[in-house]
Design a protein around this motif. Structure first.
Motif, short mmCIF file in Angstrom:
data_model
loop_
_atom_site.label_atom_id
_atom_site.label_comp_id
_atom_site.label_asym_id
_atom_site.label_seq_id
_atom_site.Cartn_x
_atom_site.Cartn_y
_atom_site.Cartn_z
N UNK A 262 0.83 -1.21 0.00
CA UNK A 262 0.00 0.00 0.00
C UNK A 262 0.86 1.26 0.00
N UNK A 263 1.92 1.22 0.80
CA UNK A 263 2.83 2.38 0.87
C UNK A 263 3.48 2.60 -0.49
N UNK A 264 4.00 1.52 -1.07
CA UNK A 264 4.70 1.63 -2.35
C UNK A 264 3.76 2.18 -3.43
N UNK A 265 2.56 1.62 -3.48
CA UNK A 265 1.61 2.02 -4.52
C UNK A 265 1.22 3.50 -4.40
N UNK A 266 0.82 3.89 -3.17
CA UNK A 266 0.34 5.26 -2.98
C UNK A 266 1.47 6.29 -3.16
N UNK A 267 2.64 6.01 -2.61
CA UNK A 267 3.72 7.00 -2.70
C UNK A 267 4.23 7.13 -4.14
N UNK A 268 4.21 6.02 -4.88
CA UNK A 268 4.62 6.09 -6.29
C UNK A 268 3.60 6.90 -7.09
N UNK A 269 2.33 6.65 -6.79
CA UNK A 269 1.26 7.40 -7.44
C UNK A 269 1.39 8.90 -7.12
N UNK A 270 1.69 9.23 -5.87
CA UNK A 270 1.87 10.63 -5.46
C UNK A 270 2.99 11.27 -6.28
N UNK A 271 4.09 10.55 -6.42
CA UNK A 271 5.24 11.08 -7.16
C UNK A 271 4.88 11.33 -8.62
N UNK A 272 4.20 10.37 -9.22
CA UNK A 272 3.86 10.50 -10.65
C UNK A 272 2.89 11.66 -10.88
N UNK A 273 2.03 11.89 -9.91
CA UNK A 273 1.05 12.98 -10.00
C UNK A 273 1.74 14.34 -9.83
N UNK A 274 2.50 14.48 -8.76
CA UNK A 274 3.12 15.77 -8.48
C UNK A 274 4.12 16.16 -9.56
N UNK A 275 4.91 15.19 -10.02
CA UNK A 275 5.97 15.51 -10.99
C UNK A 275 5.55 15.26 -12.45
N UNK A 276 4.26 15.00 -12.66
CA UNK A 276 3.72 14.75 -14.02
C UNK A 276 4.54 13.72 -14.81
N UNK A 277 4.77 12.58 -14.18
CA UNK A 277 5.59 11.54 -14.82
C UNK A 277 4.66 10.49 -15.42
#
Ligand code: NI
Length: 277
Positions: A262-277
């Motif tokens: 859950x941590x991996x999924x959500x934090x990766x999603x957060x990164x992709x959203x904030x940095x438009x990746x």
């Protein structure tokens, strides 16, 4: 394979000059993507070169507050560990156009690390840090990129400067406060402004972060290593590297009583959203 995102690392630094390729391969082999963070013009360029060369790597460009004036930084200050060597910053003038040109590279995802660092600061350099930070906020605004913020012992001023500038920073995700070391109330104010927080190795051995990590919702948390500095347990005291970011994820899972997945999924999603990746 589970994906992780180390949103604040520095494998372009000299600490990795002998085994850079292996370090990157180890991270990629463990499912770890990374953003290498520029701290001066040279390390910003080097971060872009790596991002161009490897898949799963991105870069930021920026001038770190401790590099805005000539100053000495000892090992203690850098978090100890065998790779934390004392150094003297030569002090760089912020060249807006030069950084802007670098930031046009499509692999540049944020401006920073920039911000305020009042740790053993001379009064007259405060003003300079302030001005250079403001210029970088303006650059982020012009290019519609998020900020990667460094702040040490300066949260009151940080919040004030962001409050006065952020109205113009129209992004829903204005940026990330890296290695957040403030208190709950400051975190709340920064969240109101839209900011997220990245946590690193320190949370695996310093218990005072537990309440803070528990307090900040998972959709505002990102993982980082800040390598080569401050390695997590069980690597404490050694040179840090992006593959160790998984240990930080494990600690967040423990604190929040959820699974590592859950941590991996959500934090990766957060990164992709904030940095438009
Ligand atoms: Ni850093």
């Amino acid at each position: 394979m589970q994906k992780f995102f180390d949103v604040h690392t520095h494998v372009q630094f000299a600490a990795f000059k002998d085994d850079l390729d292996e370090v990157i391969k180890r991270a990629r082999g463990a499912g770890v993507s990374m953003i290498n963070i520029g701290t001066q013009i040279d390390t910003s360029k080097a971060a872009i070169d790596l991002a161009n060369k490897y898949e799963g790597l991105w870069a930021t460009v920026g001038l770190h507050p401790i590099h805005t004036s000539k100053s000495f930084h000892d090992v203690q200050e850098l978090g100890g560990g065998e790779s934390a060597k004392a150094f003297t910053s030569r002090g760089e003038e912020f060249d807006y156009e030069k950084y802007k040109e670098l930031a046009f590279n499509p692999k540049v995802v944020a401006i920073g690390e920039c911000g305020l660092d009042y740790h053993r600061l001379e009064e007259d350099t405060k003003k300079k840090q302030f001005e250079i930070f403001e210029r970088q906020i303006e650059l982020a605004q012009e290019l519609k990129k998020p900020l990667m913020i460094h702040c040490r012992e300066a949260f009151t001023d940080l919040i004030n400067i962001l409050k006065s500038k952020i109205v113009n920073l129209k992004s829903p995700y204005p940026g990330v406060i890296h290695f957040f070391s403030g208190i709950k109330e400051e975190a709340a104010k920064l969240m109101d402004l839209g900011f997220s927080f990245s946590f690193g190795g320190v949370i695996t051995f310093a218990r005072e972060y537990e309440k803070l990590v528990d307090y900040i919702p998972l959709d505002r948390i990102l993982l980082e290593t800040d390598a080569p500095y401050v390695a997590p347990i069980p690597y404490r005291g050694k040179r840090n590297e992006p593959s160790y970011v998984i240990e930080v994820g494990k600690e967040i899972a423990l604190i929040k009583k959820i699974t590592l997945e859950e941590v991996a999924e959500q934090t990766t999603q957060n990164a992709e959203k904030i940095f438009s990746i």
